[in-house]
Design a protein around this motif. Structure first.
Motif, PDB file in Angstrom:
ATOM      1  N   GLU A  43     -16.206  -2.690  11.722  1.00 40.24           N
ATOM      2  CA  GLU A  43     -14.902  -2.172  11.298  1.00 40.24           C
ATOM      3  C   GLU A  43     -14.998  -0.675  11.030  1.00 40.24           C
ATOM      4  O   GLU A  43     -15.879  -0.215  10.299  1.00 40.24           O
ATOM      5  CB  GLU A  43     -14.427  -2.896  10.043  1.00 40.24           C
ATOM      6  N   LEU A  44     -14.088   0.067  11.618  1.00 42.68           N
ATOM      7  CA  LEU A  44     -13.948   1.494  11.338  1.00 42.68           C
ATOM      8  C   LEU A  44     -12.954   1.644  10.193  1.00 42.68           C
ATOM      9  O   LEU A  44     -11.811   1.197  10.295  1.00 42.68           O
ATOM     10  CB  LEU A  44     -13.445   2.231  12.577  1.00 42.68           C
ATOM     11  N   ILE A  45     -13.392   2.246   9.094  1.00 46.45           N
ATOM     12  CA  ILE A  45     -12.522   2.473   7.943  1.00 46.45           C
ATOM     13  C   ILE A  45     -12.418   3.975   7.714  1.00 46.45           C
ATOM     14  O   ILE A  45     -13.434   4.665   7.575  1.00 46.45           O
ATOM     15  CB  ILE A  45     -13.066   1.776   6.685  1.00 46.45           C
ATOM     16  N   VAL A  46     -11.193   4.474   7.678  1.00 45.23           N
ATOM     17  CA  VAL A  46     -10.930   5.892   7.461  1.00 45.23           C
ATOM     18  C   VAL A  46     -10.439   6.067   6.028  1.00 45.23           C
ATOM     19  O   VAL A  46      -9.507   5.398   5.601  1.00 45.23           O
ATOM     20  CB  VAL A  46      -9.888   6.418   8.462  1.00 45.23           C
ATOM     21  N   PHE A  47     -11.090   6.968   5.272  1.00 42.82           N
ATOM     22  CA  PHE A  47     -10.717   7.197   3.882  1.00 42.82           C
ATOM     23  C   PHE A  47      -9.505   8.126   3.805  1.00 42.82           C
ATOM     24  O   PHE A  47      -9.101   8.744   4.798  1.00 42.82           O
ATOM     25  CB  PHE A  47     -11.885   7.835   3.113  1.00 42.82           C
ATOM     26  N   ASN A  48      -8.940   8.227   2.592  1.00 46.02           N
ATOM     27  CA  ASN A  48      -7.857   9.175   2.401  1.00 46.02           C
ATOM     28  C   ASN A  48      -8.405  10.598   2.399  1.00 46.02           C
ATOM     29  O   ASN A  48      -9.604  10.820   2.589  1.00 46.02           O
ATOM     30  CB  ASN A  48      -7.086   8.867   1.108  1.00 46.02           C
ATOM     31  N   MET A 104     -16.258   5.314   7.189  1.00 46.48           N
ATOM     32  CA  MET A 104     -17.514   4.577   7.317  1.00 46.48           C
ATOM     33  C   MET A 104     -17.350   3.496   8.377  1.00 46.48           C
ATOM     34  O   MET A 104     -16.234   3.137   8.770  1.00 46.48           O
ATOM     35  CB  MET A 104     -17.907   3.928   5.985  1.00 46.48           C
ATOM     36  N   ILE A 105     -18.489   2.961   8.820  1.00 43.71           N
ATOM     37  CA  ILE A 105     -18.509   1.801   9.703  1.00 43.71           C
ATOM     38  C   ILE A 105     -19.081   0.629   8.915  1.00 43.71           C
ATOM     39  O   ILE A 105     -20.196   0.719   8.403  1.00 43.71           O
ATOM     40  CB  ILE A 105     -19.356   2.042  10.974  1.00 43.71           C
ATOM     41  N   VAL A 106     -18.294  -0.444   8.795  1.00 46.81           N
ATOM     42  CA  VAL A 106     -18.735  -1.655   8.105  1.00 46.81           C
ATOM     43  C   VAL A 106     -19.112  -2.692   9.153  1.00 46.81           C
ATOM     44  O   VAL A 106     -18.403  -2.867  10.149  1.00 46.81           O
ATOM     45  CB  VAL A 106     -17.632  -2.204   7.189  1.00 46.81           C
ATOM     46  N   GLU A 134       0.822  -1.202   0.000  1.00 44.97           N
ATOM     47  CA  GLU A 134       0.000   0.000   0.000  1.00 44.97           C
ATOM     48  C   GLU A 134       0.855   1.250   0.000  1.00 44.97           C
ATOM     49  O   GLU A 134       1.869   1.332   0.686  1.00 44.97           O
ATOM     50  CB  GLU A 134      -0.899   0.040   1.239  1.00 44.97           C
ATOM     51  N   VAL A 135       0.471   2.226  -0.808  1.00 44.55           N
ATOM     52  CA  VAL A 135       1.145   3.510  -0.776  1.00 44.55           C
ATOM     53  C   VAL A 135       0.893   4.165   0.583  1.00 44.55           C
ATOM     54  O   VAL A 135      -0.240   4.261   1.037  1.00 44.55           O
ATOM     55  CB  VAL A 135       0.632   4.419  -1.909  1.00 44.55           C
ATOM     56  N   GLY A 136       1.950   4.591   1.223  1.00 47.75           N
ATOM     57  CA  GLY A 136       1.791   5.242   2.516  1.00 47.75           C
ATOM     58  C   GLY A 136       1.746   4.289   3.688  1.00 47.75           C
ATOM     59  O   GLY A 136       1.524   4.704   4.813  1.00 47.75           O
ATOM     60  N   GLY A 137       1.948   2.991   3.449  1.00 51.25           N
ATOM     61  CA  GLY A 137       2.026   2.045   4.562  1.00 51.25           C
ATOM     62  C   GLY A 137       0.757   1.251   4.749  1.00 51.25           C
ATOM     63  O   GLY A 137      -0.038   1.085   3.839  1.00 51.25           O
ATOM     64  N   CYS A 138       0.546   0.743   5.960  1.00 49.18           N
ATOM     65  CA  CYS A 138      -0.512  -0.222   6.232  1.00 49.18           C
ATOM     66  C   CYS A 138      -1.853   0.470   6.465  1.00 49.18           C
ATOM     67  O   CYS A 138      -1.924   1.528   7.081  1.00 49.18           O
ATOM     68  CB  CYS A 138      -0.170  -1.039   7.478  1.00 49.18           C
ATOM     69  N   GLU A 139      -2.884  -0.176   5.977  1.00 50.88           N
ATOM     70  CA  GLU A 139      -4.233   0.271   6.301  1.00 50.88           C
ATOM     71  C   GLU A 139      -4.487   0.015   7.782  1.00 50.88           C
ATOM     72  O   GLU A 139      -4.172  -1.046   8.305  1.00 50.88           O
ATOM     73  CB  GLU A 139      -5.244  -0.513   5.472  1.00 50.88           C
ATOM     74  N   ARG A 140      -5.065   0.978   8.459  1.00 50.75           N
ATOM     75  CA  ARG A 140      -5.399   0.784   9.865  1.00 50.75           C
ATOM     76  C   ARG A 140      -6.647  -0.087   9.949  1.00 50.75           C
ATOM     77  O   ARG A 140      -7.715   0.310   9.511  1.00 50.75           O
ATOM     78  CB  ARG A 140      -5.681   2.116  10.562  1.00 50.75           C
ATOM     79  N   GLN A 141      -6.518  -1.270  10.504  1.00 48.86           N
ATOM     80  CA  GLN A 141      -7.681  -2.137  10.679  1.00 48.86           C
ATOM     81  C   GLN A 141      -8.177  -2.007  12.106  1.00 48.86           C
ATOM     82  O   GLN A 141      -7.480  -2.331  13.052  1.00 48.86           O
ATOM     83  CB  GLN A 141      -7.320  -3.589  10.369  1.00 48.86           C
ATOM     84  N   ARG A 142      -9.385  -1.517  12.232  1.00 50.16           N
ATOM     85  CA  ARG A 142     -10.002  -1.325  13.540  1.00 50.16           C
ATOM     86  C   ARG A 142     -11.274  -2.163  13.546  1.00 50.16           C
ATOM     87  O   ARG A 142     -12.327  -1.711  13.101  1.00 50.16           O
ATOM     88  CB  ARG A 142     -10.307   0.156  13.786  1.00 50.16           C
ATOM     89  N   GLU A 182     -21.231  -4.917   5.055  1.00 50.50           N
ATOM     90  CA  GLU A 182     -22.270  -3.975   4.631  1.00 50.50           C
ATOM     91  C   GLU A 182     -22.156  -2.741   5.506  1.00 50.50           C
ATOM     92  O   GLU A 182     -21.554  -2.778   6.594  1.00 50.50           O
ATOM     93  CB  GLU A 182     -23.666  -4.595   4.766  1.00 50.50           C
ATOM     94  N   LEU A 183     -22.709  -1.626   5.044  1.00 54.60           N
ATOM     95  CA  LEU A 183     -22.734  -0.442   5.906  1.00 54.60           C
ATOM     96  C   LEU A 183     -23.575  -0.754   7.143  1.00 54.60           C
ATOM     97  O   LEU A 183     -24.618  -1.384   7.057  1.00 54.60           O
ATOM     98  CB  LEU A 183     -23.300   0.758   5.154  1.00 54.60           C
ATOM     99  N   VAL A 184     -23.118  -0.293   8.283  1.00 54.24           N
ATOM    100  CA  VAL A 184     -23.666  -0.716   9.565  1.00 54.24           C
ATOM    101  C   VAL A 184     -25.133  -0.315   9.721  1.00 54.24           C
ATOM    102  O   VAL A 184     -25.578   0.723   9.232  1.00 54.24           O
ATOM    103  CB  VAL A 184     -22.831  -0.126  10.722  1.00 54.24           C
ATOM    104  N   SER A 185     -25.885  -1.185  10.403  1.00 53.59           N
ATOM    105  CA  SER A 185     -27.267  -0.872  10.790  1.00 53.59           C
ATOM    106  C   SER A 185     -27.390  -1.059  12.298  1.00 53.59           C
ATOM    107  O   SER A 185     -26.611  -1.800  12.906  1.00 53.59           O
ATOM    108  CB  SER A 185     -28.259  -1.773  10.058  1.00 53.59           C
ATOM    109  N   PHE A 186     -28.371  -0.384  12.890  1.00 56.84           N
ATOM    110  CA  PHE A 186     -28.598  -0.477  14.329  1.00 56.84           C
ATOM    111  C   PHE A 186     -30.061  -0.852  14.541  1.00 56.84           C
ATOM    112  O   PHE A 186     -30.955  -0.023  14.379  1.00 56.84           O
ATOM    113  CB  PHE A 186     -28.267   0.850  15.015  1.00 56.84           C
ATOM    114  N   LYS A 187     -30.288  -2.104  14.922  1.00 56.66           N
ATOM    115  CA  LYS A 187     -31.657  -2.589  15.138  1.00 56.66           C
ATOM    116  C   LYS A 187     -31.961  -2.760  16.618  1.00 56.66           C
ATOM    117  O   LYS A 187     -33.036  -3.219  16.983  1.00 56.66           O
ATOM    118  CB  LYS A 187     -31.857  -3.902  14.380  1.00 56.66           C
ATOM    119  N   HIS A 188     -30.992  -2.399  17.436  1.00 57.64           N
ATOM    120  CA  HIS A 188     -31.208  -2.374  18.882  1.00 57.64           C
ATOM    121  C   HIS A 188     -30.370  -1.234  19.450  1.00 57.64           C
ATOM    122  O   HIS A 188     -29.207  -1.050  19.066  1.00 57.64           O
ATOM    123  CB  HIS A 188     -30.790  -3.695  19.526  1.00 57.64           C
TER     124      HIS A 188
END
Length: 315
Positions: free
Chosen positions: A145-150, A263-265, A125-133, A174-180
């Protein structure tokens, strides 16, 4: 041996450059000047991993494999321990150690049971590792998963496309949903906790979630009705905006063409049918300990859609 949520524990293995950096960033302040065992052993063929997804993989004889030996290493000792080098990109440094040495241990729980030898070992990856949260919700057992865009950001359509292509432990995202309400409350705590770990205020980011307005109704990605909200002050907007982001742990309407920070996946392990949140309070119990304080989170009034937070005790 230890287990967690059905996954068997083993002594830490470091198979990729991104994993090395993540270990250093996450545990560096805890390890300090101490050393930590990794589960690497040596035989006549070379150094190999003795556990984990790449068990028995000989990593010392191929340039495709990741290693991070310190200067003048490896020596003739038969076991390996790591230290943390915070001067050079927060990497781990490896050195051989006498097996009778009292080093610390990090237990790893591998979600992937097996993996090809040295798979994805060196980040391209350009710029190093993707932060996986990635976190697992103890209530519904789904992964988030928290994904931060460029710096340019992404609109909702592109974010949705990326989310639907991501896979975690064989589960498509999928993009996160909250059913509770307790799932939403848990996520806000995890965002705050991750912010403390990374020293980045993720709650200030604009993050896509799965809600979108279809005609006059808010729907999740699976077409279930959105039955709970936690609007920011002066929201929802009077303008005809068709999507929702989260920012400062509150919900805001947004145009789907807007560019956001991330986004939150959600990786849904246990899918549930569309549910309706009843009015009244929902006792979510103690979600997580943060700043040496136990927090009990309650949604106390679903009529005005406000969420209340109450500190129950300090330790």
């Amino acid at each position: 041996s230890l287990s967690f949520n059905g996954f068997q524990g083993h002594i830490l293995t470091i198979e990729t450059s991104c994993e090395s950096r993540w270990i250093a960033e996450t545990f560096g302040s805890l390890i300090g000047l101490n050393k930590v065992w990794v589960d690497a052993l040596k035989n006549n063929s070379g150094w190999y991993w003795d556990s984990g997804p790449q068990q028995n993989c000989i990593f010392s004889t191929s340039s495709n494999c990741f290693t991070s030996w310190d200067s003048n290493q490896p020596s003739t000792q038969s076991n390996v321990a790591i230290s943390i080098n915070t001067q050079y990109l927060f990497n781990t440094l490896w050195e051989t150690n006498n097996p009778s040495t009292n080093n610390r241990v990090i237990v790893e729980y591998s979600v992937i049971s097996s993996q090809s030898c040295c798979e994805n070992a060196i980040s391209t990856e350009v710029g190093g590792c993707e932060r996986q949260r990635i976190w697992r919700n103890p209530r519904n057992l789904n992964f988030y998963e928290l994904i931060v865009f460029n710096s340019t950001g992404l609109d909702r359509s592109n974010a949705l496309s990326i989310a639907n292509k991501r896979v975690w432990s064989t589960t498509t995202g999928e993009l996160v949903s909250f059913k509770h309400p307790c799932d939403w409350l848990w996520l806000t705590q995890m965002i705050d906790l991750q912010s403390e770990i990374d020293l980045i205020d993720y709650s200030s980011f604009s993050l896509w979630i799965g809600a979108q307005k279809i005609f006059s109704s808010w729907k999740w990605q699976d077409n279930c009705d959105v039955t709970m909200f936690d609007w920011q002050l002066n929201e929802p907007s009077c303008f005809d905006l068709d999507s929702i982001i989260i920012k400062q742990n509150k919900w805001e309407t947004q145009s789907s063409n807007s560019l956001t920070n991330g986004m939150i996946v959600e990786y849904v392990v246990n899918s549930i049918s569309c549910t309706t949140i009843n009015s009244g309070s929902h006792d979510c119990g103690t979600i997580v300990m943060l700043n040496n304080v136990n927090w009990e989170k309650l949604i106390c009034n679903s009529v005005n859609e406000h969420i209340y937070v109450r500190e129950i005790n300090s330790i």
